[in-house]
Design an enzyme around this catalytic site. Structure first.
Site, PDB file in Angstrom:
ATOM      1  N   TYR A   1      80.822  69.388   5.793  1.00 15.52           N
ATOM      2  CA  TYR A   1      79.991  69.274   4.601  1.00 15.52           C
ATOM      3  C   TYR A   1      78.608  69.880   4.875  1.00 15.52           C
ATOM      4  O   TYR A   1      77.979  69.559   5.877  1.00 15.52           O
ATOM      5  CB  TYR A   1      79.876  67.788   4.228  1.00 15.52           C
TER       6      TYR A   1
ATOM      7  N   ASP B   1      84.343  61.256   9.312  1.00 19.07           N
ATOM      8  CA  ASP B   1      84.001  61.324   7.887  1.00 19.07           C
ATOM      9  C   ASP B   1      85.319  61.333   7.117  1.00 19.07           C
ATOM     10  O   ASP B   1      86.041  62.326   7.121  1.00 19.07           O
ATOM     11  CB  ASP B   1      83.179  62.591   7.626  1.00 19.07           C
TER      12      ASP B   1
ATOM     13  N   LYS C   1      82.232  59.856  -3.878  1.00 16.46           N
ATOM     14  CA  LYS C   1      83.415  60.648  -4.188  1.00 16.46           C
ATOM     15  C   LYS C   1      84.575  59.733  -4.596  1.00 16.46           C
ATOM     16  O   LYS C   1      84.479  59.076  -5.610  1.00 16.46           O
ATOM     17  CB  LYS C   1      83.754  61.541  -2.988  1.00 16.46           C
TER      18      LYS C   1
HETATM   19  C1  LIG Z   1      79.436  64.443  -0.377  1.00 18.01           C
HETATM   20  C2  LIG Z   1      79.787  64.394   1.044  1.00 18.01           C
HETATM   21  C3  LIG Z   1      78.893  63.874   2.001  1.00 18.01           C
HETATM   22  C4  LIG Z   1      77.499  63.426   1.630  1.00 18.01           C
HETATM   23  O1  LIG Z   1      77.509  62.309   0.791  1.00 18.01           O
HETATM   24  P1  LIG Z   1      76.386  62.013  -0.331  1.00 18.01           P
HETATM   25  O2  LIG Z   1      76.890  60.774  -0.969  1.00 18.01           O
HETATM   26  O3  LIG Z   1      76.337  63.204  -1.228  1.00 18.01           O
HETATM   27  O4  LIG Z   1      75.100  61.825   0.409  1.00 18.01           O
HETATM   28  C5  LIG Z   1      79.318  63.815   3.306  1.00 18.01           C
HETATM   29  N1  LIG Z   1      80.554  64.233   3.677  1.00 18.01           N
HETATM   30  C6  LIG Z   1      81.428  64.731   2.789  1.00 18.01           C
HETATM   31  C7  LIG Z   1      82.772  65.186   3.262  1.00 18.01           C
HETATM   32  C8  LIG Z   1      81.077  64.839   1.456  1.00 18.01           C
HETATM   33  O5  LIG Z   1      81.958  65.352   0.581  1.00 18.01           O
END
Ligand SMILES: *Cc1c(COP(=O)(O)O)cnc(C)c1O
Length: 379
Positions: free
Chosen positions: A98, A170, A195
């Site tokens: 990301y 993640d 998400k």
């Molecule tokens: C969106 C995202 C982030 C960051 O998260 P936020 O809620 O936008 O701060 C980190 N890792 C992945 C894979 C993401 O899609």
């Protein structure tokens, strides 16, 4: 308790005051004390909030961990993990990740003396080439964003264990419906709850889940000391989102498969990145560590023209051109000019983020409408 029950009941109890089935939104910054220190375990909402705690217990439950921590954004959650480290420490990170994570690592934490190695991890053995006496943490994103590489969590966990490193994963793209890294040996699971967990594109939030009490205590200290907590209203929304995670993910996966297959057969499409294809380089690992293949699909067009890609994303009608992913509605993004614009062109092209790459977050609308929309937009 099975996963599809945990999403609804995991870590939850009915409200003690009135029996409310949904947790009340405790929209308060502070709590009355009868005498100094005479309180019910709640003093100040940066440190404790009942709505946030209800969410944190749900998060721990669905990831099969012991402790959940919720933050004001996904990046705030990653920021808390990096604050476990000291100047001189080194991190081995996925190279295709990301863009905001890359920016946080290189523009903020490198200034504080932490060194990052961005490494191709599709062959987990490669990680070991970068381990030295300063290495403290391995940061894994799988499936990766936006190239949909798959990293073997179990094999990476074995390397982390051997060298006494923390393994953080993640899990934003997969969600615990598809993959539970703690069960595969990871120490920390991180989410952008913005998400799939929230799932309705109406909140920005982050989360961490761990099993180990010591690690949980350290992260709780950072959460409270640095203060990047989420509010009670947002906690309520994500808690509500989690209750339908399993049925949303089921449909995301079904539609993702249909879209990936459609694009793969389209004469104007060069390449489709989706871990469900048997010829995906790490399909076997994906099949072992994931329950299905998710709703994220990336593709490039023949001729790799920037202009063609822009035209397609502009022509889409049901897919909305927008940052983010994981909501009920389908979204399309152009990483080179959007999510990954903060990564230098030479760097991003090395990992496959070329000019014509389009990333789809396939939503839960009717499959036929989604395919029809792609058909008219690609032409
Ligand atoms: C969106 C995202 C982030 C960051 O998260 P936020 O809620 O936008 O701060 C980190 N890792 C992945 C894979 C993401 O899609």
């Amino acid at each position: 308790m099975k996963f599809n029950t945990k999403t609804i009941h995991g870590g939850q109890e009915h409200d003690k005051a009135y029996g409310a089935v949904m947790p009340p939104i405790y929209q308060t910054s502070t709590y009355a004390q009868s005498t100094p220190g005479g309180h019910k375990g709640f003093e100040y909402s940066r440190s404790q909030n009942p709505t946030r705690h209800a969410l944190e217990k749900a998060l721990a439950s669905i990831e099969n961990g012991a402790f959940g921590l919720a933050f004001g954004s996904g990046l705030a959650a990653i920021d808390a993990v990096m604050k476990l480290l000291n100047p001189g420490d080194e991190v081995i990170s996925t190279n295709d990740l990301y863009g905001g994570s890359y920016r946080l690592f290189t523009s903020i934490f490198e200034r504080f003396g932490i060194k990052f190695h961005f490494v191709g991890m599709q062959d987990a053995a490669n990680i070991e080439n970068y381990v030295n006496s300063n290495t403290k943490l391995i940061w894994v994103e799988t499936p990766t964003n936006p190239m949909m590489h798959i990293i073997d969590i179990k094999a990476t966990a074995a390397i982390a264990k051997k060298h006494n490193l923390i393994l953080a994963v993640d899990n934003t793209f997969a969600t615990p419906y598809l993959q539970r890294p703690l069960e595969l040996g990871a120490d920390i699971v991180m989410h952008s709850a913005t998400k799939y967990l929230g799932g309705h594109s109406d909140v920005v939030m982050g989360a961490l889940v761990v099993k180990d009490k010591d690690l949980a205590d350290k992260l709780y200290f950072i959460q409270n000391a640095s203060g990047a907590v989420c509010g009670p209203q947002d906690s309520f929304l994500v808690l509500r989102g989690i209750k339908t995670l399993h049925i949303r993910m089921q449909r995301h996966c079904e539609n993702g498969r249909a879209v990936a297959t459609y694009l793969n057969n389209h004469p104007k499409i060069e390449k489709v990145y989706w871990p469900g294809f048997e010829n995906h380089p790490n399909h076997d690992v994906a099949k072992t560590q994931m329950a299905d293949f998710g709703g994220m699909v990336s593709f490039t067009t023949k001729g790799n023209s920037y202009e063609d890609a822009i035209k397609i994303v502009e022509n889409l009608k049901i897919f909305t051109l927008a940052e983010s992913l994981g909501g009920v509605e389908s979204l399309a993004g152009h990483p080179a000019s959007m999510t990954h614009a903060s990564i230098p062109k030479e760097e991003r092209e090395k990992t496959g983020v070329v000019d014509s790459l389009i990333r789809l977050s396939v939503g839960i609308e009717d499959e036929a409408d989604l395919l029809e929309d792609l058909k008219q937009a690609i032409g």
